[in-house]
Design a protein around this motif. Structure first.
Motif, PDB file in Angstrom:
ATOM      1  N   PRO A 337     -84.054 -31.851 -16.478  1.00 34.32           N
ATOM      2  CA  PRO A 337     -84.784 -30.699 -15.923  1.00 34.32           C
ATOM      3  C   PRO A 337     -83.910 -29.505 -15.566  1.00 34.32           C
ATOM      4  CG  PRO A 337     -85.625 -32.732 -15.000  1.00 34.32           C
ATOM      5  CD  PRO A 337     -84.410 -33.103 -15.787  1.00 34.32           C
ATOM      6  N   LEU A 338     -82.714 -29.757 -15.055  1.00 33.33           N
ATOM      7  CA  LEU A 338     -81.857 -28.636 -14.672  1.00 33.33           C
ATOM      8  C   LEU A 338     -81.379 -27.859 -15.896  1.00 33.33           C
ATOM      9  CD1 LEU A 338     -80.372 -26.950 -12.606  1.00 33.33           C
ATOM     10  CD2 LEU A 338     -78.508 -28.636 -12.628  1.00 33.33           C
ATOM     11  N   ALA A 339     -80.833 -28.558 -16.884  1.00 30.09           N
ATOM     12  CA  ALA A 339     -80.347 -27.883 -18.098  1.00 30.09           C
ATOM     13  C   ALA A 339     -81.480 -27.130 -18.785  1.00 30.09           C
ATOM     14  CB  ALA A 339     -79.728 -28.904 -19.047  1.00 30.09           C
ATOM     15  N   ALA A 340     -82.639 -27.762 -18.875  1.00 30.67           N
ATOM     16  CA  ALA A 340     -83.768 -27.133 -19.559  1.00 30.67           C
ATOM     17  C   ALA A 340     -84.285 -25.913 -18.795  1.00 30.67           C
ATOM     18  CB  ALA A 340     -84.881 -28.151 -19.764  1.00 30.67           C
ATOM     19  N   ARG A 341     -84.284 -26.006 -17.477  1.00 31.24           N
ATOM     20  CA  ARG A 341     -84.726 -24.849 -16.666  1.00 31.24           C
ATOM     21  C   ARG A 341     -83.768 -23.672 -16.879  1.00 31.24           C
ATOM     22  NH1 ARG A 341     -86.836 -24.091 -11.273  1.00 31.24           N
ATOM     23  NH2 ARG A 341     -87.285 -21.838 -11.159  1.00 31.24           N
ATOM     24  N   ILE A 342     -82.487 -23.962 -16.926  1.00 31.16           N
ATOM     25  CA  ILE A 342     -81.490 -22.919 -17.195  1.00 31.16           C
ATOM     26  C   ILE A 342     -81.724 -22.334 -18.588  1.00 31.16           C
ATOM     27  CG2 ILE A 342     -79.034 -22.507 -17.617  1.00 31.16           C
ATOM     28  CD1 ILE A 342     -78.483 -24.626 -15.419  1.00 31.16           C
ATOM     29  N   GLY A 343     -81.941 -23.217 -19.569  1.00 29.75           N
ATOM     30  CA  GLY A 343     -82.177 -22.759 -20.930  1.00 29.75           C
ATOM     31  C   GLY A 343     -83.375 -21.835 -21.030  1.00 29.75           C
ATOM     32  N   ASN A 344     -84.438 -22.142 -20.300  1.00 28.93           N
ATOM     33  CA  ASN A 344     -85.625 -21.277 -20.285  1.00 28.93           C
ATOM     34  C   ASN A 344     -85.295 -19.889 -19.769  1.00 28.93           C
ATOM     35  OD1 ASN A 344     -88.325 -22.541 -21.053  1.00 28.93           O
ATOM     36  ND2 ASN A 344     -87.474 -24.167 -19.796  1.00 28.93           N
ATOM     37  N   PHE A 345     -84.546 -19.847 -18.683  1.00 34.33           N
ATOM     38  CA  PHE A 345     -84.181 -18.555 -18.092  1.00 34.33           C
ATOM     39  C   PHE A 345     -83.320 -17.744 -19.051  1.00 34.33           C
ATOM     40  CE2 PHE A 345     -81.013 -15.984 -15.881  1.00 34.33           C
ATOM     41  CZ  PHE A 345     -81.821 -15.143 -15.120  1.00 34.33           C
ATOM     42  N   VAL A 346     -82.284 -18.381 -19.602  1.00 34.79           N
ATOM     43  CA  VAL A 346     -81.365 -17.682 -20.502  1.00 34.79           C
ATOM     44  C   VAL A 346     -82.103 -17.177 -21.741  1.00 34.79           C
ATOM     45  CG1 VAL A 346     -79.346 -17.941 -21.988  1.00 34.79           C
ATOM     46  CG2 VAL A 346     -79.326 -18.918 -19.694  1.00 34.79           C
ATOM     47  N   LEU A 347     -82.933 -18.031 -22.333  1.00 42.48           N
ATOM     48  CA  LEU A 347     -83.654 -17.641 -23.545  1.00 42.48           C
ATOM     49  C   LEU A 347     -84.565 -16.445 -23.302  1.00 42.48           C
ATOM     50  CD1 LEU A 347     -84.142 -18.338 -26.526  1.00 42.48           C
ATOM     51  CD2 LEU A 347     -85.979 -19.874 -25.779  1.00 42.48           C
ATOM     52  N   ASP A 348     -85.231 -16.419 -22.162  1.00 43.35           N
ATOM     53  CA  ASP A 348     -86.081 -15.268 -21.829  1.00 43.35           C
ATOM     54  C   ASP A 348     -85.264 -13.982 -21.788  1.00 43.35           C
ATOM     55  OD1 ASP A 348     -88.448 -16.686 -21.695  1.00 43.35           O
ATOM     56  OD2 ASP A 348     -88.340 -17.005 -19.525  1.00 43.35           O
ATOM     57  N   LYS A 349     -84.091 -14.038 -21.180  1.00 40.73           N
ATOM     58  CA  LYS A 349     -83.232 -12.860 -21.082  1.00 40.73           C
ATOM     59  C   LYS A 349     -82.752 -12.411 -22.456  1.00 40.73           C
ATOM     60  CE  LYS A 349     -83.002 -12.037 -16.637  1.00 40.73           C
ATOM     61  NZ  LYS A 349     -83.466 -10.749 -16.062  1.00 40.73           N
ATOM     62  N   LEU A 350     -82.297 -13.376 -23.257  1.00 43.84           N
ATOM     63  CA  LEU A 350     -81.691 -13.046 -24.552  1.00 43.84           C
ATOM     64  C   LEU A 350     -82.687 -12.490 -25.554  1.00 43.84           C
ATOM     65  CD1 LEU A 350     -79.229 -16.030 -25.168  1.00 43.84           C
ATOM     66  CD2 LEU A 350     -78.792 -13.832 -24.069  1.00 43.84           C
TER      67      LEU A 350
END
Length: 455
Positions: A337-350
């Motif tokens: 959950p932590l890695a995936a939550r980070i991935g969601n945030f980063v992908l939205d920004k990128l």
């Protein structure tokens, strides 16, 4: 006792002078001041030689430099020295160091759920898989993208890709197991990924590696035609822009012909976009700008997806998914959950249009200045290479790229090397323009120093 004392000293520096320096204004870098690596009797030297080096497995050749913290595109070391960062942890920290929004996301998720295993679904992992597929399709890339396997690193993403390809081939016939890779490629250091990284320096100490690997040349489509086989080949793996191998952009015509050969021979095409993907090229994926016929069957990613937190992913089409069964592959930590939550945030920004526009604008600033450096030293610089913010300055044999990297570090700039004697430039994708200019001044100055010292 030595270990305990050294660790306390290190913590003291981080919580003392360095943190005060963070709160204060950043050094202007207007004057280039040489700061050679710390000596063995310095605080850094004592930490390296008594705490870290005797207990860490031998991997990289590292200087006497202990990084303690960073902010944006500035790094700080144990001696309270500052460095402009053109490396972003090898193309990883795409949003910069100590990103405050991301810190809030991490804090929120750690208070909820860190890990639950893949025996169950979790919200962030499902959302990330869905988002990766939808945003990839929206970008004009990999039109048949459908499923995502979440893992922890780039080499794991490639291992999954190779396993999926082998399984696909064996559903057709048991001998369809060969994989084609390319000169100057780099796909990772685990045994499968290393087997498709045809560099004797990396492979020789660990041979024999996984068999049934063929090596072709990105400059010659006939080299692929000679080794591809409908009966034996299951996959071709290639980086649309080779990173470690020297910042080499693979020609679009070559990739069109490669896709055609794969289709004719029922061979899966794997694009490794671990370094060149996730907006580093100026588009979400490096292959986003290619002919629409050039789409992979498998796409691997990592690095920027976690902005420093370990995460990777392997995206596949339904054609690949149809060959897989429960139990064929798995992971304990992947998709936590932590890695995936980070991935969601980063992908939205990128994937924000304004963010991508900024990447391309910064790329032009870099390329314009790098072109000037190349013209300034025509006898020593062969080419400016790359795309977006995956760039390189290729030097001729009269100048050692490692020497330039070392001199840059002494002068307050962190850059890294790549193959073919290239100085590699992979900064955070949101690096401030002011730091781009100041960092390039240091690169110019450092290159001049190395050239003068070698003549």
């Amino acid at each position: 006792m030595l270990r305990a004392v050294s660790v306390r000293q290190a913590r003291g520096v981080v919580s003392g002078r360095s943190c005060k320096n963070l709160i204060g204004s950043l050094r202007s870098f207007s004057k280039i001041v040489s700061q050679v690596d710390a000596s063995d009797d310095s605080q850094t030297g004592k930490f390296v030689n008594t705490v870290s080096k005797p207990y860490a497995v031998t991997t990289y050749a590292r200087p006497n430099l202990v990084l303690t913290h960073g902010k944006g595109s500035i790094l700080y070391d144990l001696e309270n020295r500052q460095y402009i960062d053109f490396s972003s942890g090898i193309a990883v920290t795409c949003l910069g160091h100590a990103n405050e929004e991301l810190a809030q996301v991490i804090n929120d998720q750690t208070s909820k759920l860190l890990h639950c295993s893949n025996l169950f679904y979790n919200l962030p992992a499902g959302e990330l898989a869905n988002k990766l597929v939808s945003k990839t399709r929206d970008s004009g890339a990999m039109k048949d993208a459908q499923r995502v396997f979440l893992c922890n690193s780039g080499t794991e993403a490639n291992e999954a890709a190779l396993k999926f390809a082998r399984k696909y081939g064996k559903t057709i016939n048991e001998s369809k197991i060969e994989i084609i890779t390319f000169k100057n490629s780099f796909h990772g250091r685990t045994m499968g990924a290393l087997s498709v990284t045809p560099n004797p320096k990396y492979q020789a100490p660990f041979s024999p590696l996984i068999p049934s690997i063929q090596v072709a040349d990105t400059e010659d489509i006939n080299s692929v035609a000679k080794v591809i086989s409908k009966e034996k080949t299951c996959a071709v793996i290639i980086e649309p822009i080779q990173g470690e191998g020297g910042i080499n952009i693979v020609n679009e015509k070559f990739l069109v012909e490669l896709r055609k050969l794969c289709d004719e021979n029922d061979v899966l095409l794997i694009f490794d976009e671990i370094q060149c993907g996730l907006s580093r090229s100026g588009k979400l994926w490096a292959h986003s700008t290619l002919n629409e016929s050039v789409n992979p069957d498998i796409l691997t990613m990592a690095k920027a997806l976690g902005n420093g937190f370990p995460i990777g992913a392997t995206m596949i089409t339904d054609k690949v998914e149809s060959a897989l069964q429960v139990g064929d592959h798995g992971t304990t930590y992947g998709g936590n959950p932590l890695a995936a939550r980070i991935g969601n945030f980063v992908l939205d920004k990128l994937t924000e249009e304004s963010f991508l526009q900024g990447v391309n604008e910064k790329s032009e600033i870099f390329k314009t200045s790098l072109d000037k450096i190349a013209k300034k030293y025509p006898d020593h610089v062969l080419a400016v290479k790359g795309k977006g913010l995956l760039l390189g300055l290729q030097l001729n044999n009269s100048v050692d790229s490692t020497a330039v990297v070392n001199k840059c570090r002494e002068n307050g700039l962190v850059v890294i090397t790549a193959g073919l004697n290239v100085v590699r430039i992979v900064p955070a994708l949101n690096i401030p323009n002011e730091l781009i200019s100041k960092g390039l001044d240091i690169l110019d100055h450092s290159l001049k120093q190395v050239i003068e010292s070698s003549t």
